[in-house]
Structures are given as C-alpha cells and as structure tokens.
Design a protein around this motif. Structure first.
Motif, PDB file in Angstrom:
ATOM      1  N   ASN A 351       9.497  -6.073  31.304  1.00  0.00           N
ATOM      2  CA  ASN A 351       9.810  -5.572  31.105  1.00  0.00           C
ATOM      3  C   ASN A 351      10.496  -6.568  30.242  1.00  0.00           C
ATOM      4  O   ASN A 351      10.457  -7.942  30.094  1.00  0.00           O
ATOM      5  N   ILE A 352      11.908  -5.644  29.540  1.00  0.00           N
ATOM      6  CA  ILE A 352      12.546  -6.106  28.623  1.00  0.00           C
ATOM      7  C   ILE A 352      13.396  -6.784  29.375  1.00  0.00           C
ATOM      8  O   ILE A 352      14.454  -8.058  28.782  1.00  0.00           O
ATOM      9  N   MET A 353      13.875  -6.980  30.396  1.00  0.00           N
ATOM     10  CA  MET A 353      15.675  -7.469  30.977  1.00  0.00           C
ATOM     11  C   MET A 353      15.289  -8.562  30.938  1.00  0.00           C
ATOM     12  O   MET A 353      16.752  -9.672  30.718  1.00  0.00           O
ATOM     13  N   TRP A 354      14.275  -9.615  30.950  1.00  0.00           N
ATOM     14  CA  TRP A 354      14.424 -11.190  30.513  1.00  0.00           C
ATOM     15  C   TRP A 354      14.966 -11.736  29.398  1.00  0.00           C
ATOM     16  O   TRP A 354      15.891 -12.118  28.950  1.00  0.00           O
ATOM     17  N   ALA A 355      15.242 -10.604  28.524  1.00  0.00           N
ATOM     18  CA  ALA A 355      14.971 -11.109  26.938  1.00  0.00           C
ATOM     19  C   ALA A 355      16.297 -10.357  26.628  1.00  0.00           C
ATOM     20  O   ALA A 355      17.490 -11.540  26.020  1.00  0.00           O
ATOM     21  N   ASN A 356      16.900  -9.997  27.426  1.00  0.00           N
ATOM     22  CA  ASN A 356      18.697  -9.749  27.421  1.00  0.00           C
ATOM     23  C   ASN A 356      19.571 -10.347  28.456  1.00  0.00           C
ATOM     24  O   ASN A 356      20.690 -10.828  27.513  1.00  0.00           O
ATOM     25  N   ILE A 357      18.662 -10.975  29.316  1.00  0.00           N
ATOM     26  CA  ILE A 357      19.567 -11.343  29.847  1.00  0.00           C
ATOM     27  C   ILE A 357      19.787 -13.136  29.521  1.00  0.00           C
ATOM     28  O   ILE A 357      20.148 -14.208  29.571  1.00  0.00           O
ATOM     29  N   THR A 358      18.754 -12.865  29.092  1.00  0.00           N
ATOM     30  CA  THR A 358      17.868 -14.646  28.090  1.00  0.00           C
ATOM     31  C   THR A 358      19.594 -14.476  26.779  1.00  0.00           C
ATOM     32  O   THR A 358      19.769 -16.137  26.734  1.00  0.00           O
ATOM     33  N   SER A 359      19.522 -13.714  25.944  1.00  0.00           N
ATOM     34  CA  SER A 359      20.693 -14.308  25.607  1.00  0.00           C
ATOM     35  C   SER A 359      21.921 -13.858  26.102  1.00  0.00           C
ATOM     36  O   SER A 359      22.926 -14.555  24.806  1.00  0.00           O
ATOM     37  N   VAL A 360      22.432 -13.141  26.552  1.00  0.00           N
ATOM     38  CA  VAL A 360      23.402 -13.682  27.630  1.00  0.00           C
ATOM     39  C   VAL A 360      23.473 -15.401  26.914  1.00  0.00           C
ATOM     40  O   VAL A 360      24.681 -15.812  27.626  1.00  0.00           O
ATOM     41  N   TYR A 361      22.727 -15.840  28.255  1.00  0.00           N
ATOM     42  CA  TYR A 361      22.493 -17.547  28.317  1.00  0.00           C
ATOM     43  C   TYR A 361      22.992 -18.137  27.307  1.00  0.00           C
ATOM     44  O   TYR A 361      23.505 -19.226  27.145  1.00  0.00           O
ATOM     45  N   MET A 363      24.091 -17.002  24.630  1.00  0.00           N
ATOM     46  CA  MET A 363      26.152 -16.550  23.711  1.00  0.00           C
ATOM     47  C   MET A 363      27.364 -17.649  24.815  1.00  0.00           C
ATOM     48  O   MET A 363      27.659 -18.300  23.935  1.00  0.00           O
ATOM     49  N   LYS A 364      26.283 -17.924  25.544  1.00  0.00           N
ATOM     50  CA  LYS A 364      27.482 -18.633  26.668  1.00  0.00           C
ATOM     51  C   LYS A 364      27.384 -19.659  26.715  1.00  0.00           C
ATOM     52  O   LYS A 364      28.408 -20.802  27.049  1.00  0.00           O
ATOM     53  N   ASN A 365      25.952 -20.406  26.672  1.00  0.00           N
ATOM     54  CA  ASN A 365      26.040 -21.891  26.525  1.00  0.00           C
ATOM     55  C   ASN A 365      25.395 -22.488  25.811  1.00  0.00           C
ATOM     56  O   ASN A 365      25.291 -23.880  25.262  1.00  0.00           O
ATOM     57  N   ARG A 366      25.381 -22.154  24.414  1.00  0.00           N
ATOM     58  CA  ARG A 366      25.253 -22.447  23.164  1.00  0.00           C
ATOM     59  C   ARG A 366      26.434 -23.712  22.920  1.00  0.00           C
ATOM     60  O   ARG A 366      27.184 -23.217  22.786  1.00  0.00           O
ATOM     61  N   ASP A 367      25.626 -24.456  21.947  1.00  0.00           N
ATOM     62  CA  ASP A 367      26.522 -25.913  21.470  1.00  0.00           C
ATOM     63  C   ASP A 367      27.353 -25.495  19.994  1.00  0.00           C
ATOM     64  O   ASP A 367      27.151 -23.936  19.190  1.00  0.00           O
ATOM     65  N   GLU A 368      27.775 -25.794  18.615  1.00  0.00           N
ATOM     66  CA  GLU A 368      28.754 -25.755  17.956  1.00  0.00           C
ATOM     67  C   GLU A 368      27.601 -25.817  16.881  1.00  0.00           C
ATOM     68  O   GLU A 368      27.552 -24.789  15.723  1.00  0.00           O
ATOM     69  N   GLN A 369      26.463 -26.083  17.494  1.00  0.00           N
ATOM     70  CA  GLN A 369      25.286 -25.972  16.544  1.00  0.00           C
ATOM     71  C   GLN A 369      24.650 -24.856  16.929  1.00  0.00           C
ATOM     72  O   GLN A 369      23.511 -24.989  15.866  1.00  0.00           O
ATOM     73  N   ASN A 370      24.594 -23.549  17.660  1.00  0.00           N
ATOM     74  CA  ASN A 370      24.030 -23.249  18.159  1.00  0.00           C
ATOM     75  C   ASN A 370      22.582 -23.736  19.045  1.00  0.00           C
ATOM     76  O   ASN A 370      21.607 -22.729  18.965  1.00  0.00           O
ATOM     77  N   GLN A 371      22.918 -24.478  19.542  1.00  0.00           N
ATOM     78  CA  GLN A 371      21.489 -25.405  20.179  1.00  0.00           C
ATOM     79  C   GLN A 371      21.827 -25.208  21.835  1.00  0.00           C
ATOM     80  O   GLN A 371      22.986 -25.003  21.506  1.00  0.00           O
TER      81      GLN A 371
END
Length: 436
Positions: A351-361, A363-371
């Motif tokens: 199912n697609i749930m992995w994509a939803n929680i990965t998106s949350v991860y 958005m929360k953990n990216r650095d200033e360069q979106n890495q």
C-alpha cells in the motif's frame, strides 16, 4: 439539502436570458478543444440541421442534445464547473455566424443577426447590445490566451492571434464560408436551427461544493476536475495580491510537470498526490492520529484555505516534489547505495502508507539544503519496511495500518523514537501467516 435548478433549454433560451452571465473561474484548465473536436461539433450540428444536405428534410420538432452545463451562482455570475469547452466553442461559432450576417440585409438574416447578438452580448432594456459587455468571461489562471478569446468575441477578428481560440475561430470561418458558398439563399437557416433546436441541459447548483459533486458524477468519461485545480486558484489569488502572478504561473507549471513525471497517474490527478502527501505532514504537526482520513479538499479548505495562502506552503510542496523526483529516478547524488536499496524495496509495498510517512520524515528531518542524513534515513526506511510488510501479512486491510502509521508520524514530529512498541505481534504467528 442542496437545491438544484435543472431545465433543458435551447441555446437561444439559455444564452439570451438576462441571468446568463457566464464566468469560467480561475481554477479551470485552459481551453483545450482542438480542430478535431470542432470538426466533430460542426459535422454533428450540420447533419442535424440539414439532413442529407437538404433544407426541406429538417423536422422543426426535433432537437439535438449538446450536453450539460453545470454552474452555481457566485456574485451574480454563473460560475461554470462543467461545460467550459462546449460553451466556449459554441460562443466562437455563434460569433462567426454573426460576422457573416453583418453584410446581409434580407429580413431573415437581420432577424437572425439580432438573435445572435442577444446571445453573445449583454443588452439594455430596449434590447440594444453593448459590444463591450460579453455574456461570458474567463479568469482561468493559467490560460495566457484568455484575453484573445474575449477580444475575438468583441471584434470578430482573429487574424493576428495564434491561440487555440483563434485557430478554432478560423476553422469555423472556413466551414461557414463553404456553407455560404453552397447555400447562399438559405444561410440564415443554419444558425437559426442551432439556436432553436440544439439544446443544452443547464444544471444550476446552490453552491460550489454541490456543483463540483455533480460534475464528478456526470464526467465519468472525461477528465474530472482535480482537487489541485481548486488549490491552484487559491494560490493564484494569493500571489496576484502580492504582484507575483507571472512567477507563480511559471512555478505552478513546473510543479505540474514534475508531478506528472513522478506520480504518473492515469487521470489528471498527479498534482493531487503531492498535496495528499503534504497533508499527512500537516496532520502530524497538529498531532492528529484519527484513523478516519478526511478528503483532500475538505482538509485544505479549512479556515477559507488558510494553509494555501502562504509562501511557506508552496515552497514546501516544491521541495517535497523534488524529494520524490529524486526517489523516482534513484538519484545517486541525493541518496547513497544502501538508502536506494530500501527505497527500491518499498516501491513494492502492499500500500502507499510508506510514501506518506516517508514524506513526514523528509519534511521534519531535512536540512537547509533539503537533504537528509543517509545513514539515519536508511535506518528509518529499514524499520518501516519491516513493519509495513509484516503488519500487512497479519492485517491485509490498509485501514488497519493507519493507526500505527499515524501514531508513528506524530512520533517523528515530536523527535521520539519510532519503535511501534504499541503494535507488536508474535513472531511465530507472523511465520504462519507468511507460510499460508
């Protein structure tokens, strides 16, 4: 209960009505009918009005149905939810007839010209048309040629324009001129039969939500209006107020292109997907672990679309889209080899749930360069891979997975360890399910 006003009408009845002040709203897509659609419309109408190309065979009691027009009243205008392409094309065709009839002085032609004028332009109480006030307006945000459409209707001249409106207008001019050449004495009969015997089904809803629901029901063969089309309009208004209209239009086009490449939906809802994944991040920020997920439009329309009146939101959507683009192409400049392996495996999740929680991860953990930190990200992916695949053996329904995943999303936001400790299952029990 929602109220509907439904009453089939002849083109003349509908267009000349004083209430018929159509508005194609900003969230609609640009005009898309090409010559093929115009050719089909012309042939269908001509064959109906002149059966076997003979004037006498026409039965004045017969009617030709052109389809529905779904609207709702908004500030005394009829906002068009469905029927935009049909309505726009009919207006172009009627304007061509009016242009040719301007040179004719016989009684039938003069009367037909007056009837056409009442359909194209607004008029005063004496029936005198005002050629600066059309019965239709377009505010489509991403249609750079909408002003050409309005100018063609006002002037009847499309020779210096290159838009699809102009191309279709010239196509109708060619067909009308050929008809005029073959039937000079009967020219007024064709537009008259179109006005009096071709019918539309106007469906007027009492609000936008009802109109959109009707449109989705009627339009099962066409392209449904995507939620992102509505959201685009809200962003458009926000950026117009900031005098950044052109910049926004360019950015939105790029976002749509990216989403089509990454999410490759069969319909036109690719851009909806980025809003969907961003919604889970916003839900987690609010600590919302309700397993009943509301509709996308219901979520974003809260507080008069407050979330969409923000530079931050649009930037977030762009960055989230770029992140998923990097995943889709297995970008080695963005992810290390170990991370890419886990992402590859998750593409086969049930199912697609992995994509939803990965998106949350992200958005929360990216650095200033979106890495992201590849080591930490890979550990996260390893954990959700184990849990989602194992849990799906025991509880195949995706609804069962929402409860632990939504809870884990909130843990991510709150910097807590995501260990799924409240949702453990027996190892031997899992083995049995897998063997079965």
């Amino acid at each position: 209960m929602s109220k509907l006003n439904i009453d089939q009408k002849k083109i003349k009845q509908l267009f000349e009505d004083k209430r018929s002040d159509f508005l194609i709203p900003d969230y609609q897509r640009p005009y898309a009918w090409g010559e093929d659609e115009c050719q089909t419309l012309w042939k269908d109408i001509f064959n109906f009005a002149f059966p076997d190309k003979e004037l006498e065979k026409f039965n004045s009691d017969e009617e030709y149905f052109l389809g529905p027009i779904v609207t709702f009243e908004n500030n005394k205008k009829l906002e068009v939810i469905d029927g935009q392409q049909r309505l726009t094309t009919l207006m172009l065709l009627l304007r061509v007839f009016y242009k040719r009839l301007e040179k004719m002085k016989d009684e039938n032609s003069m009367r037909t010209k007056q009837n056409l004028a009442q359909c194209i332009w607004k008029s005063d109480e004496f029936g005198n048309e005002n050629k600066e006030k059309l019965k239709i307006d377009s505010q489509v945000a991403l249609d750079e040629h909408k002003n050409e459409f309005l100018e063609i209707l006002k002037t009847g001249d499309a020779k210096d324009f290159k838009s699809q409106y102009a191309i279709n207008f010239r196509y109708f001019e060619k067909e009308v001129d050929e008809f005029l050449k073959e039937y000079p004495s009967y020219f007024a009969y064709l537009p008259t039969r179109i006005l009096n015997n071709c019918i539309l089904l106007p469906i007027e809803a009492d609000n936008e939500k009802t109109a959109l629901r009707i449109f989705s029901t009627l339009n099962d063969r066409g392209k449904p209006l995507a939620d992102a089309d509505i959201f685009k309009a809200q962003f458009y208004k926000f950026y117009v107020a900031k005098n950044q209209k052109d910049e926004f239009i360019e950015k939105w086009k790029n976002l749509e292109i990216l989403c089509k490449e990454v999410f490759s939906k069969k319909d036109n809802t690719s851009t909806d997907e980025i809003f969907n994944r961003y919604m889970y991040y916003q839900r987690a920020l609010k600590g919302n672990k309700n397993s009943t997920t509301e509709g996308l439009r219901d979520f974003y329309e809260k507080d008069s679309y407050a979330l969409l009146k923000s530079d931050r939101t649009f930037e977030d959507l762009q960055n989230l889209g770029s992140f998923w683009q990097a995943i889709s192409i297995q970008d080695k400049n963005y992810f290390d080899e170990n991370t890419l392996r886990w992402l590859f495996i998750l593409n086969y999740a049930p199912n697609i749930m992995w994509a939803n929680i990965t998106s949350v991860y992200f958005m929360k953990n990216r650095d200033e360069q979106n890495q992201l930190d590849n080591i930490k990200f890979a550990k996260f992916l390893e954990k959700i891979t184990a849990f989602i695949f194992a849990y799906s053996f025991i509880y195949p329904s995706v609804s069962q997975l929402r409860i632990p995943i939504y809870s884990a999303m909130i843990d991510i936001i709150n910097d807590k360890e995501m260990d799924f400790s409240k949702f453990l299952f027996e190892k031997e029990n899992l083995k049995t399910f897998i063997q079965n």
